[in-house]
Design a protein around this motif. Structure first.
Motif, PDB file in Angstrom:
ATOM      1  N   LEU A   8      16.036   0.028   9.579  1.00  0.00           N
ATOM      2  CA  LEU A   8      15.948  -1.175   8.759  1.00  0.00           C
ATOM      3  C   LEU A   8      15.705  -2.405   9.625  1.00  0.00           C
ATOM      4  O   LEU A   8      14.866  -3.264   9.300  1.00  0.00           O
ATOM      5  CB  LEU A   8      17.235  -1.344   7.938  1.00  0.00           C
ATOM      6  N   GLY A   9      16.420  -2.491  10.733  1.00  0.00           N
ATOM      7  CA  GLY A   9      16.247  -3.626  11.640  1.00  0.00           C
ATOM      8  C   GLY A   9      14.837  -3.706  12.201  1.00  0.00           C
ATOM      9  O   GLY A   9      14.250  -4.797  12.301  1.00  0.00           O
ATOM     10  N   ILE A  10      14.271  -2.555  12.542  1.00  0.00           N
ATOM     11  CA  ILE A  10      12.924  -2.508  13.121  1.00  0.00           C
ATOM     12  C   ILE A  10      11.881  -2.968  12.105  1.00  0.00           C
ATOM     13  O   ILE A  10      11.034  -3.816  12.404  1.00  0.00           O
ATOM     14  CB  ILE A  10      12.602  -1.084  13.623  1.00  0.00           C
ATOM     15  N   ILE A  11      11.931  -2.405  10.883  1.00  0.00           N
ATOM     16  CA  ILE A  11      10.895  -2.731   9.896  1.00  0.00           C
ATOM     17  C   ILE A  11      11.020  -4.168   9.409  1.00  0.00           C
ATOM     18  O   ILE A  11      10.011  -4.848   9.189  1.00  0.00           O
ATOM     19  CB  ILE A  11      10.923  -1.737   8.708  1.00  0.00           C
ATOM     20  N   GLU A  12      12.253  -4.680   9.266  1.00  0.00           N
ATOM     21  CA  GLU A  12      12.408  -6.072   8.842  1.00  0.00           C
ATOM     22  C   GLU A  12      11.913  -7.029   9.926  1.00  0.00           C
ATOM     23  O   GLU A  12      11.324  -8.070   9.633  1.00  0.00           O
ATOM     24  CB  GLU A  12      13.869  -6.355   8.487  1.00  0.00           C
ATOM     25  N   HIS A  13      12.154  -6.668  11.178  1.00  0.00           N
ATOM     26  CA  HIS A  13      11.643  -7.471  12.293  1.00  0.00           C
ATOM     27  C   HIS A  13      10.117  -7.485  12.250  1.00  0.00           C
ATOM     28  O   HIS A  13       9.478  -8.539  12.434  1.00  0.00           O
ATOM     29  CB  HIS A  13      12.123  -6.887  13.620  1.00  0.00           C
ATOM     30  N   ALA A  14       9.533  -6.314  11.964  1.00  0.00           N
ATOM     31  CA  ALA A  14       8.073  -6.204  11.939  1.00  0.00           C
ATOM     32  C   ALA A  14       7.470  -7.044  10.811  1.00  0.00           C
ATOM     33  O   ALA A  14       6.453  -7.728  11.010  1.00  0.00           O
ATOM     34  CB  ALA A  14       7.671  -4.737  11.781  1.00  0.00           C
ATOM     35  N   PHE A  15       8.087  -7.011   9.640  1.00  0.00           N
ATOM     36  CA  PHE A  15       7.585  -7.826   8.525  1.00  0.00           C
ATOM     37  C   PHE A  15       7.744  -9.314   8.832  1.00  0.00           C
ATOM     38  O   PHE A  15       6.839 -10.114   8.569  1.00  0.00           O
ATOM     39  CB  PHE A  15       8.331  -7.473   7.235  1.00  0.00           C
ATOM     40  N   LYS A  16       8.880  -9.675   9.375  1.00  0.00           N
ATOM     41  CA  LYS A  16       9.171 -11.084   9.664  1.00  0.00           C
ATOM     42  C   LYS A  16       8.166 -11.677  10.638  1.00  0.00           C
ATOM     43  O   LYS A  16       7.768 -12.852  10.516  1.00  0.00           O
ATOM     44  CB  LYS A  16      10.596 -11.212  10.224  1.00  0.00           C
ATOM     45  N   HIS A  17       7.725 -10.888  11.604  1.00  0.00           N
ATOM     46  CA  HIS A  17       6.831 -11.403  12.648  1.00  0.00           C
ATOM     47  C   HIS A  17       5.366 -11.024  12.410  1.00  0.00           C
ATOM     48  O   HIS A  17       4.544 -11.115  13.332  1.00  0.00           O
ATOM     49  CB  HIS A  17       7.293 -10.895  14.016  1.00  0.00           C
ATOM     50  N   GLY A  18       5.052 -10.599  11.177  1.00  0.00           N
ATOM     51  CA  GLY A  18       3.663 -10.338  10.825  1.00  0.00           C
ATOM     52  C   GLY A  18       3.037  -9.140  11.493  1.00  0.00           C
ATOM     53  O   GLY A  18       1.806  -9.079  11.663  1.00  0.00           O
ATOM     54  N   LEU A  19       3.856  -8.188  11.880  1.00  0.00           N
ATOM     55  CA  LEU A  19       3.334  -6.997  12.560  1.00  0.00           C
ATOM     56  C   LEU A  19       2.871  -5.913  11.596  1.00  0.00           C
ATOM     57  O   LEU A  19       2.145  -5.002  11.978  1.00  0.00           O
ATOM     58  CB  LEU A  19       4.414  -6.417  13.495  1.00  0.00           C
ATOM     59  N   ILE A  20       3.294  -6.015  10.328  1.00  0.00           N
ATOM     60  CA  ILE A  20       2.873  -5.034   9.315  1.00  0.00           C
ATOM     61  C   ILE A  20       1.640  -5.577   8.609  1.00  0.00           C
ATOM     62  O   ILE A  20       1.708  -6.579   7.898  1.00  0.00           O
ATOM     63  CB  ILE A  20       3.995  -4.767   8.296  1.00  0.00           C
ATOM     64  N   LYS A  21       0.524  -4.923   8.842  1.00  0.00           N
ATOM     65  CA  LYS A  21      -0.741  -5.375   8.263  1.00  0.00           C
ATOM     66  C   LYS A  21      -1.365  -4.251   7.433  1.00  0.00           C
ATOM     67  O   LYS A  21      -1.092  -3.068   7.665  1.00  0.00           O
ATOM     68  CB  LYS A  21      -1.707  -5.795   9.369  1.00  0.00           C
ATOM     69  N   PRO A  22      -2.186  -4.589   6.449  1.00  0.00           N
ATOM     70  CA  PRO A  22      -2.835  -3.560   5.631  1.00  0.00           C
ATOM     71  C   PRO A  22      -3.699  -2.638   6.490  1.00  0.00           C
ATOM     72  O   PRO A  22      -4.417  -3.107   7.382  1.00  0.00           O
ATOM     73  CB  PRO A  22      -3.703  -4.377   4.670  1.00  0.00           C
ATOM     74  N   ARG A  23      -3.613  -1.335   6.220  1.00  0.00           N
ATOM     75  CA  ARG A  23      -4.443  -0.350   6.916  1.00  0.00           C
ATOM     76  C   ARG A  23      -5.524   0.104   5.934  1.00  0.00           C
ATOM     77  O   ARG A  23      -5.352   1.086   5.220  1.00  0.00           O
ATOM     78  CB  ARG A  23      -3.596   0.825   7.394  1.00  0.00           C
ATOM     79  N   ILE A  24      -6.622  -0.621   5.947  1.00  0.00           N
ATOM     80  CA  ILE A  24      -7.710  -0.356   4.993  1.00  0.00           C
ATOM     81  C   ILE A  24      -8.591   0.768   5.537  1.00  0.00           C
ATOM     82  O   ILE A  24      -9.052   0.702   6.684  1.00  0.00           O
ATOM     83  CB  ILE A  24      -8.542  -1.623   4.774  1.00  0.00           C
ATOM     84  N   PRO A  25      -8.796   1.822   4.743  1.00  0.00           N
ATOM     85  CA  PRO A  25      -9.639   2.937   5.198  1.00  0.00           C
ATOM     86  C   PRO A  25     -11.035   2.455   5.604  1.00  0.00           C
ATOM     87  O   PRO A  25     -11.642   1.627   4.920  1.00  0.00           O
ATOM     88  CB  PRO A  25      -9.703   3.857   3.967  1.00  0.00           C
ATOM     89  N   ARG A  26     -11.529   2.986   6.714  1.00  0.00           N
ATOM     90  CA  ARG A  26     -12.849   2.575   7.198  1.00  0.00           C
ATOM     91  C   ARG A  26     -13.965   3.176   6.340  1.00  0.00           C
ATOM     92  O   ARG A  26     -15.048   2.598   6.233  1.00  0.00           O
ATOM     93  CB  ARG A  26     -13.028   3.022   8.652  1.00  0.00           C
ATOM     94  N   LYS A  27     -13.702   4.351   5.771  1.00  0.00           N
ATOM     95  CA  LYS A  27     -14.718   5.043   5.003  1.00  0.00           C
ATOM     96  C   LYS A  27     -14.158   5.486   3.673  1.00  0.00           C
ATOM     97  O   LYS A  27     -13.009   5.871   3.596  1.00  0.00           O
ATOM     98  CB  LYS A  27     -15.164   6.280   5.784  1.00  0.00           C
ATOM     99  N   ARG A  28     -14.955   5.449   2.623  1.00  0.00           N
ATOM    100  CA  ARG A  28     -14.521   5.920   1.305  1.00  0.00           C
ATOM    101  C   ARG A  28     -15.264   7.205   0.962  1.00  0.00           C
ATOM    102  O   ARG A  28     -16.445   7.365   1.303  1.00  0.00           O
ATOM    103  CB  ARG A  28     -14.789   4.860   0.229  1.00  0.00           C
ATOM    104  N   THR A  29     -14.577   8.119   0.323  1.00  0.00           N
ATOM    105  CA  THR A  29     -15.146   9.432   0.021  1.00  0.00           C
ATOM    106  C   THR A  29     -15.965   9.448  -1.264  1.00  0.00           C
ATOM    107  O   THR A  29     -16.737  10.385  -1.491  1.00  0.00           O
ATOM    108  CB  THR A  29     -14.027  10.481  -0.129  1.00  0.00           C
ATOM    109  N   GLY A  30     -15.772   8.454  -2.124  1.00  0.00           N
ATOM    110  CA  GLY A  30     -16.439   8.461  -3.411  1.00  0.00           C
ATOM    111  C   GLY A  30     -15.642   9.180  -4.488  1.00  0.00           C
ATOM    112  O   GLY A  30     -16.039   9.204  -5.662  1.00  0.00           O
ATOM    113  N   LYS A  31     -14.515   9.781  -4.112  1.00  0.00           N
ATOM    114  CA  LYS A  31     -13.663  10.482  -5.070  1.00  0.00           C
ATOM    115  C   LYS A  31     -12.631   9.518  -5.662  1.00  0.00           C
ATOM    116  O   LYS A  31     -12.135   8.622  -4.978  1.00  0.00           O
ATOM    117  CB  LYS A  31     -12.930  11.647  -4.395  1.00  0.00           C
ATOM    118  N   ARG A  32     -12.335   9.732  -6.954  1.00  0.00           N
ATOM    119  CA  ARG A  32     -11.373   8.874  -7.653  1.00  0.00           C
ATOM    120  C   ARG A  32     -10.221   9.716  -8.181  1.00  0.00           C
ATOM    121  O   ARG A  32     -10.430  10.783  -8.773  1.00  0.00           O
ATOM    122  CB  ARG A  32     -12.040   8.129  -8.799  1.00  0.00           C
TER     123      ARG A  32
END
Length: 367
Positions: A8-32
């Motif tokens: 909990l301490g690690i993840i809250e520290h990461a959110f507080k300091h902007g270390l958690i960023k969206p991981r957007i897929p580089r490629k899309r498969t076309g499947k839904r």
């Protein structure tokens, strides 16, 4: 080791300091893929499938996303801002959420099958176990999940009509069921200002430490006390509720008897009433926290005519696919009532199988 506190301490520290960023897929498969249910299983499944490059849409029948995380767990135990923070992150990563979408009722599951390449249902196990005894129809007796859901909605600011309100303020409250859900209800009642709180359980009181009946490495049956119990109130075990007693249509007392568990010739134990141990408990409000039986059959299960197992859960193959091709199930809906960590695991495992179904192989991890 204080593992929870460390993580909990690690993840809250990461959110507080902007270390958690969206991981957007580089490629899309076309499947839904459509996922029905936004609880822990549905969210875990959506997260994994999105990371594999699929387009994912999560449908939720309630007015906000989160399932049991949002409405089944009290605010004091899980602040809803934590859920909102994670949902926003998942949205930035490409997952779409549609609330107020009741699949199997307002929205056809068959329509989703036509529009999506795969469908995963993760609607939980929502049919509660009842206590069908004399006086059950008296006013003032409610299911635990109804109580918890309403409490969370009230905290969110939703106005509950007076004739629907379940409020422990100034009342003598009895909770039947000694599990985690019952404990959560105890905590809510304290915060609502209950005059008296009692939690009873039919099973014997567990031992405070490992006994010879549970040698290592067997999982020990131990007495557990939560912060809700530390708030106050009484707990008692080996109690069978025989009937509810009311006056003017409202519950006033519980008629109970103490039991002992006797083993039969096959080694199975069953509760036997102890003669002369009858007693009553005063109550203005009774909450039934007796667990859950199986998922709701009306709606998506009936529409898709899905096969069920002998416990009433959705039956699947090892690959999480139901009796309907292209329809998968995970979480409590498939496994039966269990812990949130199991629901998350189920969602991740199902995502891998869905990925394999669509792509013939999967890049997703085993767990």
């Amino acid at each position: 080791m204080t593992i929870r506190e460390n993580e909990l301490g690690i993840i809250e520290h990461a959110f507080k300091h902007g270390l958690i960023k969206p991981r957007i897929p580089r490629k899309r498969t076309g499947k839904r893929i459509a996922i029905v249910g936004s609880g822990p299983a549905g969210l875990a499944c959506a997260d994994q499938l999105n990371s594999a490059g699929h387009r994912v849409v999560v449908f939720e029948r309630d007015d906000a996303v989160g399932g049991i995380l949002r409405y089944g767990i009290p605010e004091f135990k899980l602040e809803k801002g934590i859920i909102d923070r994670r949902i926003k992150l998942l949205e930035k990563e490409g997952i779409k959420f549609k609330a107020n979408a009741n699949v199997g009722a307002d929205l056809s599951a068959q329509k989703l099958l036509r529009e999506f390449d795969a469908l995963c249902i993760a609607c939980g196990s929502r049919i509660p176990r009842d206590l069908n005894i004399e006086g059950r129809d008296i006013s003032g007796i409610h299911f635990a999940m109804d109580y918890l859901i309403q409490s969370n909605k009230r905290i969110k600011g939703e106005n509950i009509p007076a004739d629907k309100l379940i409020d422990a303020k100034g009342k003598r409250v009895v909770f039947i069921g000694g599990g985690d859900t019952g404990a959560d209800c105890v905590g809510v009642a304290h915060r609502q200002g209950a005059a008296c709180v009692t939690q009873i359980e039919i099973m014997p009181k567990p031992a405070p430490c490992r006994t010879k009946d549970f040698p290592w490495p067997k999982y020990p049956l131990l007495l557990k006390s939560s912060t809700s119990h530390e708030d106050g109130g009484e707990r008692d075990w080996s109690i069978l509720t025989k009937k509810f007693i009311g006056a003017a249509g409202k519950v006033k007392r519980l008629s109970c008897v103490r039991v002992e568990f006797i083993k039969d010739a096959s080694g199975c134990s069953s509760p036997q009433e102890i003669s002369g141990s009858e007693f009553e408990i005063e109550a203005n409000l009774v909450i039934l926290a007796l667990g859950f039986l199986h998922p709701e059959k009306k709606g998506i299960i009936e529409e898709l005519k899905l096969n069920l197992d002998n416990k009433g859960n959705v039956k699947t193959e090892d690959n999480f696919m139901t009796s309907k091709k292209g329809v998968f199930a995970c979480g409590d809906m498939r496994r039966g009532q269990s812990l949130i960590v199991w629901a998350i695991s189920e969602g991740r495992l199902a995502a891998r199988q869905i990925d394999k179904y669509l792509m013939r192989q999967s890049i997703l991890p085993e767990l």
